[in-house]
Design an enzyme around this catalytic site. Sequence first.
Site, PDB file in Angstrom:
ATOM      1  N   THR A  93       0.863  -1.176   0.000  1.00  0.00           N
ATOM      2  CA  THR A  93       0.000   0.000   0.000  1.00  0.00           C
ATOM      3  C   THR A  93       0.903   1.231   0.000  1.00  0.00           C
ATOM      4  O   THR A  93       1.652   1.469   0.950  1.00  0.00           O
ATOM      5  CB  THR A  93      -0.936   0.012   1.224  1.00  0.00           C
ATOM      6  OG1 THR A  93      -1.835  -1.083   1.100  1.00  0.00           O
ATOM      7  CG2 THR A  93      -1.736   1.301   1.298  1.00  0.00           C
ATOM      8  N   LYS A 168      -7.630   1.720  -2.864  1.00  0.00           N
ATOM      9  CA  LYS A 168      -7.246   1.291  -1.513  1.00  0.00           C
ATOM     10  C   LYS A 168      -7.410   2.452  -0.535  1.00  0.00           C
ATOM     11  O   LYS A 168      -7.885   2.257   0.597  1.00  0.00           O
ATOM     12  CB  LYS A 168      -5.801   0.779  -1.513  1.00  0.00           C
ATOM     13  CG  LYS A 168      -5.239   0.375  -0.139  1.00  0.00           C
ATOM     14  CD  LYS A 168      -5.808  -0.932   0.381  1.00  0.00           C
ATOM     15  CE  LYS A 168      -5.397  -1.247   1.817  1.00  0.00           C
ATOM     16  NZ  LYS A 168      -4.132  -1.936   1.972  1.00  0.00           N
ATOM     17  N   LYS A 236      -0.350   4.781   8.921  1.00  0.00           N
ATOM     18  CA  LYS A 236       0.489   4.975   7.724  1.00  0.00           C
ATOM     19  C   LYS A 236      -0.391   5.162   6.479  1.00  0.00           C
ATOM     20  O   LYS A 236      -0.163   6.068   5.671  1.00  0.00           O
ATOM     21  CB  LYS A 236       1.407   3.760   7.533  1.00  0.00           C
ATOM     22  CG  LYS A 236       2.363   3.865   6.354  1.00  0.00           C
ATOM     23  CD  LYS A 236       2.682   2.493   5.730  1.00  0.00           C
ATOM     24  CE  LYS A 236       1.585   2.057   4.790  1.00  0.00           C
ATOM     25  NZ  LYS A 236       1.857   0.871   3.985  1.00  0.00           N
TER      26      LYS A 236
END
Lengths: 291, 291
Positions: A93, A168, A236
Amino acid sequence: MKTGFIGLGSMGLPMARNLHRAGLLHAVWSRTPEKALALLTETGCRVCADPAELAGECDAIVSCVSADADLLEVIDAMRPGLRHGVLVIDCSTTSAEAARTADERVRAAGAQFLDCPVTGGTEGARQGTLAILVGGDAAAFERARSILAAMGRTIAHFGPVGAGQAAKAVNQIMVAGINQAVSEALAFAGAEHLPIDKLVETLGQGAAASWFLANRGPNMLRGTYPLGFKVRLHQKDLEICRRMAARFGVRLPLVEMTLLHYKRLLATAEQDEDISSLHRLKAAMFTGDES
Amino acid sequence: MKTGFIGLGSMGLPMARNLHRAGLLHAVWSRTPEKALALLTETGCRVCADPAELAGECDAIVSCVSADADLLEVIDAMRPGLRHGVLVIDCSTTSAEAARTADERVRAAGAQFLDCPVTGGTEGARQGTLAILVGGDAAAFERARSILAAMGRTIAHFGPVGAGQAAKAVNQIMVAGINQAVSEALAFAGAEHLPIDKLVETLGQGAAASWFLANRGPNMLRGTYPLGFKVRLHQKDLEICRRMAARFGVRLPLVEMTLLHYKRLLATAEQDEDISSLHRLKAAMFTGDES
């Protein structure tokens, strides 16, 4: 297709195992050589000395690393070995921008890049039931299908390179908001001394129904928050969302609020728990137990 | 049980009709006499001159009005006619405190009170599929079962008087957060030019899955927000949540944020739309079209 794997972390390792089960895993490289050697013992795969060697031996390379800088570092280390027509499938990611930068560098070597971030956690990685959100050239996506199908169940193509990471980000924003919703509502319910189990069951049949309520509500009832999905990892990802929104000059209210709450949570937590531990912070508002 | 109904609004009218279908509806009273007369024509029920007359003729009275003050007004108007053992079932959404005040006044007349707020919207009211969240004495709840079963499908008892309203508040906080989550994430997705239909389908299979995404995501895709559940009504309910949390000295972050956003939304909206129109406000952040 001879497939190589880079990044044998808590997600990468079970994903590599599923590639092995599908007869696709040829070679691995890991920053931590012990992890690669353990997989050699288990599967008989090749262990390469560096990403360039791995790139030179494989038709496709799957990477699963932590963040933007890690991805670009791995891509650069691969480049001396990258040949024309090789497929680089990144399941990390990262920001959509990092994906586009990686794509440029991979294409310069005549190879192809797909950003393929996944959702479904370590459980989904183990069971091969991940959702895989794909960005990149449609023909490259078709070539990657058998590899992706070995690791995930729901595989969707969202557009050009970067679109997988954007999808995402959408998922992570949504999960942040639903975590806020369920945590705050059930903390209030606790203060009102309501039976949480009955609430989870009853409200789960109406407009408040969510996967998170059904699957993380019971954590909140017990006041323990087993993994799941670590607060630091979601933090994150939300920082990526923040940077992506900043390109439009926008601050996303839910993202900002959740980053603030996660920061407070990590400052007081004894360990890195599941994101549903946000409930602990919300419950502390009612007991005056904020620290 | 001869059942009376007070409050023939967009929820109350279809609920009263379901009581009639179950052979329970005896009499009605409405602040707007035309509504009561229309139901007389349709069902042959009695139309009473005031709540006291209705209370004097019925074994159970169901009320469905707007807010705290309306409930207490109706209770006070009923009191001269309230007899020992009569059951007052209030399906309005009020504060738990208003429910407790109503209970005291009803008990003073020897009658019994249950707070029974509902969720499921006008569609659930019509189809008799509401969830009914009950607070009050367990024996009174058992006596009310046949009446509640005529109006709803999921019927759950949460504790003493006020517990139904507290459970409803939990539901409304959760819906606020999920609305925030889905609106903000899909507004970001729009700015990223992602295919929203594919996102709704794909993300709906993972940790971001919710009733709201599946049922209101398509509104956001089209940019039209048909009812549903009006912004002003959710605003009223969240103001109740705010007051309930304030008793603990707590300001709930999601509730505060959503009330702020709804205020902005109502200031610019041409009509009172579904709460999913929050998406319009979020999308405007990206187009710089905030007013």
